[in-house]
Design a protein around this motif. Sequence first.
Motif, PDB file in Angstrom:
ATOM      1  N   PHE A  25     -19.015  27.207 -43.222  1.00  0.00           N
ATOM      2  CA  PHE A  25     -18.835  26.076 -43.780  1.00  0.00           C
ATOM      3  C   PHE A  25     -20.210  25.135 -43.522  1.00  0.00           C
ATOM      4  O   PHE A  25     -20.443  24.088 -44.302  1.00  0.00           O
ATOM      5  CB  PHE A  25     -17.706  24.986 -44.138  1.00  0.00           C
ATOM      6  N   LEU A  26     -20.486  25.177 -41.979  1.00  0.00           N
ATOM      7  CA  LEU A  26     -21.333  24.079 -41.465  1.00  0.00           C
ATOM      8  C   LEU A  26     -22.867  24.694 -42.144  1.00  0.00           C
ATOM      9  O   LEU A  26     -23.650  23.720 -41.950  1.00  0.00           O
ATOM     10  CB  LEU A  26     -21.211  24.154 -40.059  1.00  0.00           C
ATOM     11  N   ARG A  27     -23.116  25.795 -42.475  1.00  0.00           N
ATOM     12  CA  ARG A  27     -24.371  26.069 -43.055  1.00  0.00           C
ATOM     13  C   ARG A  27     -24.529  25.485 -44.473  1.00  0.00           C
ATOM     14  O   ARG A  27     -25.655  25.691 -45.075  1.00  0.00           O
ATOM     15  CB  ARG A  27     -24.427  27.581 -43.092  1.00  0.00           C
ATOM     16  N   SER A  28     -23.597  24.946 -45.042  1.00  0.00           N
ATOM     17  CA  SER A  28     -23.693  24.414 -46.460  1.00  0.00           C
ATOM     18  C   SER A  28     -24.077  22.788 -46.313  1.00  0.00           C
ATOM     19  O   SER A  28     -23.390  22.069 -45.448  1.00  0.00           O
ATOM     20  CB  SER A  28     -22.322  24.902 -47.354  1.00  0.00           C
TER      21      SER A  28
ATOM     22  N   THR B 112     -10.703  18.872 -43.452  1.00  0.00           N
ATOM     23  CA  THR B 112     -10.018  18.539 -42.200  1.00  0.00           C
ATOM     24  C   THR B 112      -9.405  20.164 -41.842  1.00  0.00           C
ATOM     25  O   THR B 112      -9.415  20.242 -40.756  1.00  0.00           O
ATOM     26  CB  THR B 112      -8.809  17.842 -42.666  1.00  0.00           C
ATOM     27  N   GLY B 113      -8.936  20.884 -42.819  1.00  0.00           N
ATOM     28  CA  GLY B 113      -8.534  22.265 -42.247  1.00  0.00           C
ATOM     29  C   GLY B 113      -9.208  22.872 -41.506  1.00  0.00           C
ATOM     30  O   GLY B 113      -9.269  23.649 -40.464  1.00  0.00           O
ATOM     31  N   HIS B 114     -10.742  23.222 -42.293  1.00  0.00           N
ATOM     32  CA  HIS B 114     -11.465  24.074 -41.589  1.00  0.00           C
ATOM     33  C   HIS B 114     -12.165  23.428 -40.397  1.00  0.00           C
ATOM     34  O   HIS B 114     -12.450  24.038 -39.373  1.00  0.00           O
ATOM     35  CB  HIS B 114     -12.736  24.139 -42.728  1.00  0.00           C
ATOM     36  N   MET B 115     -12.376  22.307 -40.237  1.00  0.00           N
ATOM     37  CA  MET B 115     -12.895  21.673 -39.101  1.00  0.00           C
ATOM     38  C   MET B 115     -11.879  21.476 -37.827  1.00  0.00           C
ATOM     39  O   MET B 115     -12.391  21.780 -36.812  1.00  0.00           O
ATOM     40  CB  MET B 115     -13.194  20.094 -39.207  1.00  0.00           C
ATOM     41  N   THR B 116     -10.518  21.488 -38.306  1.00  0.00           N
ATOM     42  CA  THR B 116      -9.528  21.514 -37.436  1.00  0.00           C
ATOM     43  C   THR B 116      -9.407  22.947 -36.445  1.00  0.00           C
ATOM     44  O   THR B 116      -9.470  23.146 -35.643  1.00  0.00           O
ATOM     45  CB  THR B 116      -8.145  21.196 -37.858  1.00  0.00           C
ATOM     46  N   ARG B 117      -9.832  24.225 -37.570  1.00  0.00           N
ATOM     47  CA  ARG B 117      -9.697  25.689 -37.175  1.00  0.00           C
ATOM     48  C   ARG B 117     -10.708  25.881 -36.233  1.00  0.00           C
ATOM     49  O   ARG B 117     -10.863  26.277 -35.235  1.00  0.00           O
ATOM     50  CB  ARG B 117      -9.606  26.318 -38.143  1.00  0.00           C
ATOM     51  N   LEU B 118     -12.162  25.191 -36.491  1.00  0.00           N
ATOM     52  CA  LEU B 118     -13.283  25.230 -35.843  1.00  0.00           C
ATOM     53  C   LEU B 118     -13.177  24.571 -34.333  1.00  0.00           C
ATOM     54  O   LEU B 118     -13.410  25.185 -33.429  1.00  0.00           O
ATOM     55  CB  LEU B 118     -14.396  24.692 -36.442  1.00  0.00           C
TER      56      LEU B 118
ATOM     57  N   PRO C 169     -28.652  19.438 -40.083  1.00  0.00           N
ATOM     58  CA  PRO C 169     -28.948  20.572 -39.934  1.00  0.00           C
ATOM     59  C   PRO C 169     -27.691  21.280 -39.244  1.00  0.00           C
ATOM     60  O   PRO C 169     -27.010  20.635 -38.458  1.00  0.00           O
ATOM     61  CB  PRO C 169     -30.273  20.666 -39.120  1.00  0.00           C
ATOM     62  N   TYR C 170     -27.618  22.604 -39.319  1.00  0.00           N
ATOM     63  CA  TYR C 170     -26.657  23.414 -38.779  1.00  0.00           C
ATOM     64  C   TYR C 170     -26.420  23.169 -37.321  1.00  0.00           C
ATOM     65  O   TYR C 170     -24.993  22.824 -36.861  1.00  0.00           O
ATOM     66  CB  TYR C 170     -26.495  25.089 -39.072  1.00  0.00           C
ATOM     67  N   GLU C 171     -27.182  23.495 -36.193  1.00  0.00           N
ATOM     68  CA  GLU C 171     -27.148  23.157 -35.014  1.00  0.00           C
ATOM     69  C   GLU C 171     -26.800  21.593 -34.707  1.00  0.00           C
ATOM     70  O   GLU C 171     -25.854  21.545 -33.604  1.00  0.00           O
ATOM     71  CB  GLU C 171     -28.248  23.678 -34.307  1.00  0.00           C
ATOM     72  N   GLU C 172     -27.316  20.736 -35.538  1.00  0.00           N
ATOM     73  CA  GLU C 172     -27.004  19.473 -35.177  1.00  0.00           C
ATOM     74  C   GLU C 172     -25.504  19.182 -35.331  1.00  0.00           C
ATOM     75  O   GLU C 172     -24.821  18.322 -34.899  1.00  0.00           O
ATOM     76  CB  GLU C 172     -27.765  18.519 -35.911  1.00  0.00           C
ATOM     77  N   LYS C 173     -25.269  19.911 -36.326  1.00  0.00           N
ATOM     78  CA  LYS C 173     -23.441  19.476 -36.534  1.00  0.00           C
ATOM     79  C   LYS C 173     -22.707  20.182 -35.368  1.00  0.00           C
ATOM     80  O   LYS C 173     -21.762  19.434 -35.104  1.00  0.00           O
ATOM     81  CB  LYS C 173     -22.994  20.323 -38.144  1.00  0.00           C
ATOM     82  N   LEU C 174     -23.149  21.319 -35.065  1.00  0.00           N
ATOM     83  CA  LEU C 174     -22.345  21.867 -33.833  1.00  0.00           C
ATOM     84  C   LEU C 174     -22.184  21.029 -32.683  1.00  0.00           C
ATOM     85  O   LEU C 174     -21.475  20.675 -31.904  1.00  0.00           O
ATOM     86  CB  LEU C 174     -22.781  23.126 -33.541  1.00  0.00           C
TER      87      LEU C 174
ATOM     88  N   ASP D  73     -18.265  32.649 -34.215  1.00  0.00           N
ATOM     89  CA  ASP D  73     -17.468  33.144 -35.492  1.00  0.00           C
ATOM     90  C   ASP D  73     -17.769  32.776 -36.632  1.00  0.00           C
ATOM     91  O   ASP D  73     -17.759  31.863 -36.644  1.00  0.00           O
ATOM     92  CB  ASP D  73     -15.608  32.819 -34.935  1.00  0.00           C
ATOM     93  N   ALA D  74     -18.542  33.644 -37.120  1.00  0.00           N
ATOM     94  CA  ALA D  74     -18.960  33.155 -38.598  1.00  0.00           C
ATOM     95  C   ALA D  74     -17.811  32.658 -39.472  1.00  0.00           C
ATOM     96  O   ALA D  74     -18.235  31.732 -40.281  1.00  0.00           O
ATOM     97  CB  ALA D  74     -20.000  34.348 -39.028  1.00  0.00           C
ATOM     98  N   SER D  75     -16.752  33.210 -39.315  1.00  0.00           N
ATOM     99  CA  SER D  75     -15.745  32.958 -40.365  1.00  0.00           C
ATOM    100  C   SER D  75     -15.311  31.618 -40.160  1.00  0.00           C
ATOM    101  O   SER D  75     -14.802  30.698 -41.135  1.00  0.00           O
ATOM    102  CB  SER D  75     -14.622  33.884 -40.408  1.00  0.00           C
ATOM    103  N   LEU D  76     -15.620  30.915 -38.972  1.00  0.00           N
ATOM    104  CA  LEU D  76     -15.250  29.472 -38.781  1.00  0.00           C
ATOM    105  C   LEU D  76     -16.070  28.612 -38.908  1.00  0.00           C
ATOM    106  O   LEU D  76     -16.098  27.299 -39.244  1.00  0.00           O
ATOM    107  CB  LEU D  76     -14.861  29.498 -37.084  1.00  0.00           C
ATOM    108  N   THR D  77     -17.651  28.792 -38.666  1.00  0.00           N
ATOM    109  CA  THR D  77     -18.564  28.086 -38.673  1.00  0.00           C
ATOM    110  C   THR D  77     -19.460  27.910 -40.134  1.00  0.00           C
ATOM    111  O   THR D  77     -20.343  27.169 -40.325  1.00  0.00           O
ATOM    112  CB  THR D  77     -19.652  28.358 -37.577  1.00  0.00           C
TER     113      THR D  77
END
Length: 252
Positions: free
Chosen positions: A222-225, A69-75, A159-164, A216-220
């Motif tokens: 976690f989506l690569r995992s 929740t915290g990571h997704m909120t910041r993103l 997949p990463y882009e589908e998450k975005l 911003d890779a520091s925000l996205t």
Amino acid sequence: MSLGAWMKRIRKLLPQTTAARHTVRQHPLVYQWHAEPGRRSLPMRRVEPSRPLPTPTMMGLSQVPFDFTGHMTRLCQHIIEHTPDLKHIDLSRVLVTITRAKTRRHTGLQAKVTPMRFKHGQLTQKRRSWVYQVQQYYVNNVEMLYLLSFCLPRFQDLPYEEKLITIFHELFHISPEFNGDLRRHEGRYYQHSHSKKKYDAHMQGYVEKYLQVHHDASLTGFLRSSFEELHERHGSVHGVMVPVPKLVPLLG
């Protein structure tokens, strides 16, 4: 789930006579959560992988559970700040939550926005001889107008882009009036216009621009995992999980 679908479900469960209204079990009209110690806080729940994993070794394992929740909120906040068509969204009034996938299948619900109001932001609505009210959720005395929920582990395994694309897709559902209602397109299929495929293609354009200009890779990162990778790295994955809001019949 749309408000119309809620209504159909409730009508199947409720008594049909006026006299029977007083026998209907009432759900609370208001939920309140707080950040202060000693007060009712937002419920955090763990989500387990869809299959058993080997016991992780302590080497390289984070001792801090992954707060989805915290990571997704910041993103989401970063996306809103850098996407003009989403700047009407006040994320302090959007509760970011998780929900558990009911099956291990990869297909199915990935994420959803739940409106906390009826059409045009109305708190109550009359259907036949019944008046319904949407439950109200407050966090630190601020009323939430939307729930933004991600279905785990399923969403995290996209997949990463589908998450975005999914994130933009759900944020774009929020009404430009930011009144607790959904964005309404013309025609019968008001949520995705006449074509969900074209809707998602439109969202892909937003994603491409975001990645090219504002990424911003520091925000996205976690989506690569995958979900299993997050779980193995941190030992557990958790997030805010609240009851699904209900339409409550108001008794006369």
